[in-house]
Design an enzyme around this catalytic site. Sequence first.
Site, PDB file in Angstrom:
ATOM      1  N   ASP A   1       2.243  -6.378   2.391  1.00 16.30           N
ATOM      2  CA  ASP A   1       1.348  -5.802   2.974  1.00 16.30           C
ATOM      3  C   ASP A   1       1.756  -4.456   3.945  1.00 16.30           C
ATOM      4  O   ASP A   1       0.800  -4.370   4.894  1.00 16.30           O
ATOM      5  CB  ASP A   1       0.230  -6.683   3.777  1.00 16.30           C
ATOM      6  CG  ASP A   1      -1.143  -6.281   3.878  1.00 16.30           C
ATOM      7  OD1 ASP A   1      -1.613  -5.178   3.173  1.00 16.30           O
ATOM      8  OD2 ASP A   1      -2.005  -6.679   4.665  1.00 16.30           O
TER       9      ASP A   1
ATOM     10  N   HIS B   1      -8.168 -10.771  -1.071  1.00 23.32           N
ATOM     11  CA  HIS B   1      -8.250 -10.586   0.296  1.00 23.32           C
ATOM     12  C   HIS B   1      -9.482 -11.418   0.622  1.00 23.32           C
ATOM     13  O   HIS B   1     -10.521 -11.219   0.561  1.00 23.32           O
ATOM     14  CB  HIS B   1      -8.579  -9.041   0.657  1.00 23.32           C
ATOM     15  CG  HIS B   1      -8.563  -8.877   2.101  1.00 23.32           C
ATOM     16  ND1 HIS B   1      -7.978  -8.073   2.660  1.00 23.32           N
ATOM     17  CD2 HIS B   1      -9.254  -9.348   3.032  1.00 23.32           C
ATOM     18  CE1 HIS B   1      -8.056  -7.921   4.221  1.00 23.32           C
ATOM     19  NE2 HIS B   1      -8.992  -9.023   4.245  1.00 23.32           N
TER      20      HIS B   1
ATOM     21  N   HIS C   1       1.089  -1.307   0.156  1.00 22.48           N
ATOM     22  CA  HIS C   1      -0.138  -0.001  -0.108  1.00 22.48           C
ATOM     23  C   HIS C   1       0.767   1.217  -0.031  1.00 22.48           C
ATOM     24  O   HIS C   1       1.542   1.453   0.848  1.00 22.48           O
ATOM     25  CB  HIS C   1      -1.029  -0.022   1.190  1.00 22.48           C
ATOM     26  CG  HIS C   1      -1.947  -1.231   1.361  1.00 22.48           C
ATOM     27  ND1 HIS C   1      -3.011  -1.175   0.622  1.00 22.48           N
ATOM     28  CD2 HIS C   1      -1.718  -2.434   1.789  1.00 22.48           C
ATOM     29  CE1 HIS C   1      -3.488  -2.454   0.810  1.00 22.48           C
ATOM     30  NE2 HIS C   1      -3.001  -3.176   1.490  1.00 22.48           N
ATOM     31  N   LEU C   2       0.694   2.094  -1.091  1.00 23.85           N
ATOM     32  CA  LEU C   2       1.793   3.378  -1.085  1.00 23.85           C
ATOM     33  C   LEU C   2       0.718   4.545  -0.715  1.00 23.85           C
ATOM     34  O   LEU C   2       1.454   5.501  -0.778  1.00 23.85           O
ATOM     35  CB  LEU C   2       2.176   3.178  -2.503  1.00 23.85           C
ATOM     36  CG  LEU C   2       3.227   2.576  -3.018  1.00 23.85           C
ATOM     37  CD1 LEU C   2       3.873   2.579  -4.248  1.00 23.85           C
ATOM     38  CD2 LEU C   2       4.592   2.507  -1.899  1.00 23.85           C
ATOM     39  N   ARG C   3      -0.448   4.393  -0.574  1.00 25.38           N
ATOM     40  CA  ARG C   3      -1.251   5.645  -0.300  1.00 25.38           C
ATOM     41  C   ARG C   3      -1.159   6.805  -1.397  1.00 25.38           C
ATOM     42  O   ARG C   3      -0.553   6.507  -2.566  1.00 25.38           O
ATOM     43  CB  ARG C   3      -1.002   6.202   1.019  1.00 25.38           C
ATOM     44  CG  ARG C   3      -1.248   5.119   2.153  1.00 25.38           C
ATOM     45  CD  ARG C   3      -2.335   4.296   2.253  1.00 25.38           C
ATOM     46  NE  ARG C   3      -2.201   3.610   3.377  1.00 25.38           N
ATOM     47  CZ  ARG C   3      -3.128   2.294   3.570  1.00 25.38           C
ATOM     48  NH1 ARG C   3      -3.807   1.844   2.668  1.00 25.38           N
ATOM     49  NH2 ARG C   3      -3.122   1.634   4.735  1.00 25.38           N
TER      50      ARG C   3
END
Length: 340
Positions: free
Chosen positions: A242, A136, A15-17
Amino acid sequence: MEEIILYDPLDMHLHLREGEILKDIIDFTASSFSAAVVMPNLSVPITSTDLALQYKKEILMNAKNKDFIPLMTIYLNDFLDENELKIAYDNGIKILKLYPKGATTNSQNGLDEILTPHTLKLFEIAQDLGFILSIHGESKGFSLDREYEFGKVFVSIAEKFPKLKIIIEHMSDHRSIELLETYENIYATLTLHHITMTLDDVLGSGLKPHHFCKPILKTPKDKEMLLKLALQAHPKVSFGSDSAPHLEKNKLNNNAAAGIFSSPFILCALSGLFEKYDKLENLQDFISNNAKNIYGLDNLPKKAIKLHKEKSWIPTQIKSNQNNIVPLNAGEVLDWNQVL
Ligand code: NCD
Ligand code: ZN
């Protein structure tokens, strides 16, 4: 000086936002990894090729390491259509990400029901095009059984679409291992935290919001069996951190956000872990070669990362957006250090 060289490290779940947080964290990954699979669960989810390409541009613009490759994903939702999937594939987006609605951070646009005529049609097209379906996999049941209960959905998709590669993201329950072994087209990613921590690290001595993530950390047996898969670099698993940064204030408020932030120190920690179990010879497969085989990544630019046996420190915090992001094991000392 003891030294490890890792070639083309790959983080297959990251997750890099966006915005300020992206700017503050991107180079932890870009300086250590050749490429990473970038998750699409932004506040405005990445549901189209246009959004994915725009996001890719934002990532590349903010990375100082210009040789880093973000592997983009599309967020599967009720409004995704067949044509959009084709366009995505033609634009190099090869991973379709499925979130059950409400299962985790920013999953409100996910699927309430998974096996509908609409999604089955999309899976068929995804299979024909050569997409990888990353899931997920959690039910709405009791926290510790959610992944296990979701197993029947994995089975159903795997049987209906035998040529579609399906990834059990962040596998957390030893009962899922059987799926890897039974179905040729089921694979998994493993995080650092699910192979080294248990539920006791979340609530065994005081409540630790920085250890709270989805799927929730599980039992010692789960941890041990998943660690074994990683240490042997089982050919059906690849590494996916993650790493999921949240501002400290959002981890500490009533609705404690789910997500563990580990990207600042992954390669150093994995080196220490594989060394501890005398399995350093398998780290290259776990961190890169398996993923190349599973995801068909042949043409990545070469990158060699050198680590020395010397102390390094996990930062205590990263300043961002006038708040902090606190890494997993903040302030701890590690036995390996990445040298340029
Ligand atoms: C992730 C996030 O914060 O985006 N959180 C998490 O607990 N792992 C989403 C996810 O992968 O579930
Ligand atoms: Zn995630």
